[in-house]
Motif scaffolding. Structure first.
Motif, mmCIF file in Angstrom:
data_model
loop_
_atom_site.group_PDB
_atom_site.id
_atom_site.type_symbol
_atom_site.label_atom_id
_atom_site.label_comp_id
_atom_site.label_asym_id
_atom_site.label_seq_id
_atom_site.Cartn_x
_atom_site.Cartn_y
_atom_site.Cartn_z
ATOM 1 N N HIS A 22 80.918 46.258 1.149
ATOM 2 C CA HIS A 22 80.623 47.220 2.244
ATOM 3 C C HIS A 22 81.096 46.592 3.402
ATOM 4 N N HIS A 23 80.805 44.999 3.737
ATOM 5 C CA HIS A 23 81.588 44.635 4.670
ATOM 6 C C HIS A 23 82.908 44.190 4.785
ATOM 7 N N LEU A 24 83.479 43.672 3.527
ATOM 8 C CA LEU A 24 84.832 43.396 3.450
ATOM 9 C C LEU A 24 85.617 44.619 3.837
ATOM 10 N N TRP A 25 85.365 45.792 3.179
ATOM 11 C CA TRP A 25 86.245 47.072 3.163
ATOM 12 C C TRP A 25 86.097 47.244 5.147
ATOM 13 N N ASN A 26 84.976 47.213 5.480
ATOM 14 C CA ASN A 26 84.832 47.461 7.106
ATOM 15 C C ASN A 26 85.624 46.548 8.004
ATOM 16 N N LEU A 27 85.403 45.253 7.491
ATOM 17 C CA LEU A 27 86.164 44.161 8.179
ATOM 18 C C LEU A 27 87.824 44.386 8.235
ATOM 19 N N ARG A 28 88.214 44.888 6.938
ATOM 20 C CA ARG A 28 89.564 44.971 6.830
ATOM 21 C C ARG A 28 90.131 46.242 7.479
ATOM 22 N N LYS A 29 89.368 46.993 8.171
ATOM 23 C CA LYS A 29 89.765 47.988 8.758
ATOM 24 C C LYS A 29 90.235 47.410 10.338
ATOM 25 N N GLN A 30 89.739 46.400 10.666
ATOM 26 C CA GLN A 30 90.038 45.492 12.066
ATOM 27 C C GLN A 30 90.813 44.358 11.943
ATOM 28 N N TYR A 31 90.610 43.756 10.621
ATOM 29 C CA TYR A 31 91.370 42.213 10.740
ATOM 30 C C TYR A 31 92.098 42.111 9.457
ATOM 31 N N ASP A 32 92.839 40.959 9.498
ATOM 32 C CA ASP A 32 93.586 40.922 8.174
ATOM 33 C C ASP A 32 92.843 39.612 7.570
ATOM 34 N N LEU A 33 92.427 40.145 6.360
ATOM 35 C CA LEU A 33 91.792 39.218 5.554
ATOM 36 C C LEU A 33 92.474 38.563 4.405
ATOM 37 N N HIS A 34 92.437 37.127 4.428
ATOM 38 C CA HIS A 34 93.099 36.443 3.159
ATOM 39 C C HIS A 34 91.729 35.576 2.423
ATOM 40 N N TYR A 35 92.005 35.759 1.330
ATOM 41 C CA TYR A 35 91.045 35.017 0.434
ATOM 42 C C TYR A 35 91.848 33.598 0.233
ATOM 43 N N VAL A 36 91.060 32.443 0.430
ATOM 44 C CA VAL A 36 91.702 31.160 0.311
ATOM 45 C C VAL A 36 90.497 30.097 -0.706
ATOM 46 N N MET A 69 93.034 39.646 14.523
ATOM 47 C CA MET A 69 92.438 38.467 14.258
ATOM 48 C C MET A 69 92.465 38.373 12.921
ATOM 49 N N LYS A 70 93.088 37.255 12.294
ATOM 50 C CA LYS A 70 92.996 36.883 10.798
ATOM 51 C C LYS A 70 91.871 36.115 10.214
ATOM 52 N N ILE A 71 91.304 36.534 9.293
ATOM 53 C CA ILE A 71 90.078 35.781 8.729
ATOM 54 C C ILE A 71 90.283 35.204 7.351
ATOM 55 N N GLY A 72 90.146 33.928 7.223
ATOM 56 C CA GLY A 72 90.175 33.427 5.829
ATOM 57 C C GLY A 72 88.892 33.497 5.243
ATOM 58 N N ILE A 73 88.903 33.807 4.018
ATOM 59 C CA ILE A 73 87.490 33.978 3.227
ATOM 60 C C ILE A 73 87.522 33.055 1.870
ATOM 61 N N ASP A 74 86.493 32.082 1.765
ATOM 62 C CA ASP A 74 86.425 31.282 0.553
ATOM 63 C C ASP A 74 85.848 32.684 -0.573
ATOM 64 N N ILE A 75 86.067 32.305 -1.868
ATOM 65 C CA ILE A 75 85.480 33.216 -2.895
ATOM 66 C C ILE A 75 84.212 32.611 -3.390
ATOM 67 N N ASP A 76 84.220 31.289 -4.037
ATOM 68 C CA ASP A 76 83.056 31.030 -4.856
ATOM 69 C C ASP A 76 81.851 30.668 -3.753
ATOM 70 N N GLY A 77 80.783 31.257 -4.041
ATOM 71 C CA GLY A 77 79.549 31.027 -3.078
ATOM 72 C C GLY A 77 79.713 31.553 -1.468
ATOM 73 N N THR A 78 80.572 32.341 -1.297
ATOM 74 C CA THR A 78 80.944 32.900 -0.222
ATOM 75 C C THR A 78 80.907 34.489 -0.146
ATOM 76 N N ILE A 79 81.951 34.784 -1.238
ATOM 77 C CA ILE A 79 82.017 36.421 -1.615
ATOM 78 C C ILE A 79 81.162 36.370 -2.909
ATOM 79 N N THR A 80 81.175 35.300 -3.866
ATOM 80 C CA THR A 80 80.301 35.623 -5.061
ATOM 81 C C THR A 80 78.868 34.723 -4.554
ATOM 82 N N HIS A 81 77.913 35.308 -5.124
ATOM 83 C CA HIS A 81 76.484 34.617 -4.890
ATOM 84 C C HIS A 81 76.485 33.058 -5.146
ATOM 85 N N PRO A 82 76.010 32.286 -4.340
ATOM 86 C CA PRO A 82 76.196 30.941 -4.659
ATOM 87 C C PRO A 82 75.083 30.282 -5.859
ATOM 88 N N SER A 83 74.462 31.151 -6.546
ATOM 89 C CA SER A 83 73.554 30.877 -7.577
ATOM 90 C C SER A 83 74.156 31.319 -9.003
#
Ligand SMILES: [Mg+2]
Length: 189
Positions: free
Chosen positions: A75-89, A1-15
């Motif tokens: 923690h979660h990104l490193w864990n997810l990366r073990k199973q999935y392809d991660l793409h920051y978009v 499974m390939k997961i697309g991940i936004d950065i601002d407000g998703t990886i970074t805190h929205p505040s």
């Protein structure tokens, strides 16, 4: 499974961006009441004037540099990366790739793939990379991706995105919750 991940407000805190603006631009935005996503709406500039100012004054890179990661995201990104392809978009432009990569490394997050669209249209990236799931905080992006591509979109709840969403947009309050939702689509072995 390939997961697309936004950065601002998703990886970074929205505040993060509001905190930066209050500290450096003289605004007094209450994050919990921040119902508008677009930052220029908190100033007396229009969108073009605001971003010209941000880029030319160095505040654009400042915002990215001072962003705070969401709780447990590393923690979660490193864990997810073990199973999935991660793409920051991200809608950030190629011009800020250096500060973006630097920030990712500084916060010890995995970095395999970073796509910088320079615009809010992420649907083409979802199609080009055949992404199976997307994680986002901007309501319009989440709805557009969900409607145009039918993949599930995990929407990180924030004061500026509290409106009705289609069935395949799943609202979550934290990365812990987000990972629980991802596991429903493709359980971690
Ligand atoms: Mg975002």
């Amino acid at each position: 499974m390939k997961i697309g991940i936004d950065i601002d407000g998703t990886i970074t805190h929205p505040s993060s961006c509001f905190t930066y603006m209050n500290k450096h631009l003289g605004t007094s935005i209450d994050f919990n009441q921040a119902s508008e996503y677009e930052l220029h709406t908190y100033t007396d500039m229009n969108q073009i004037e605001f971003w010209d100012y941000m880029v030319n004054s160095g505040h654009e890179t400042g915002i990215y540099r001072e962003s705070i990661p969401q709780e447990h995201v590393r923690h979660h990104l490193w864990n997810l990366r073990k199973q999935y392809d991660l793409h920051y978009v991200t809608a950030r432009s190629e011009l800020v790739r250096p500060v973006t990569e630097e920030w990712i490394k500084q916060h010890e997050l995995p970095l395999d793939s970073l796509i910088m669209t320079g615009s809010h249209d992420k649907v083409q990236v979802v199609r080009d990379l055949s992404l199976d799931l997307f994680m986002e905080d901007r309501l319009e992006n989440a709805v557009q991706i969900a409607e145009d591509t039918s993949i599930p979109v995990i929407l990180f709840d924030a004061p500026y995105n509290r409106k009705a969403v289609p069935n395949n947009v799943i609202r979550v309050a934290s990365w812990n919750e987000a990972v629980q939702e991802i596991q429903k689509f493709a359980p971690i072995r």
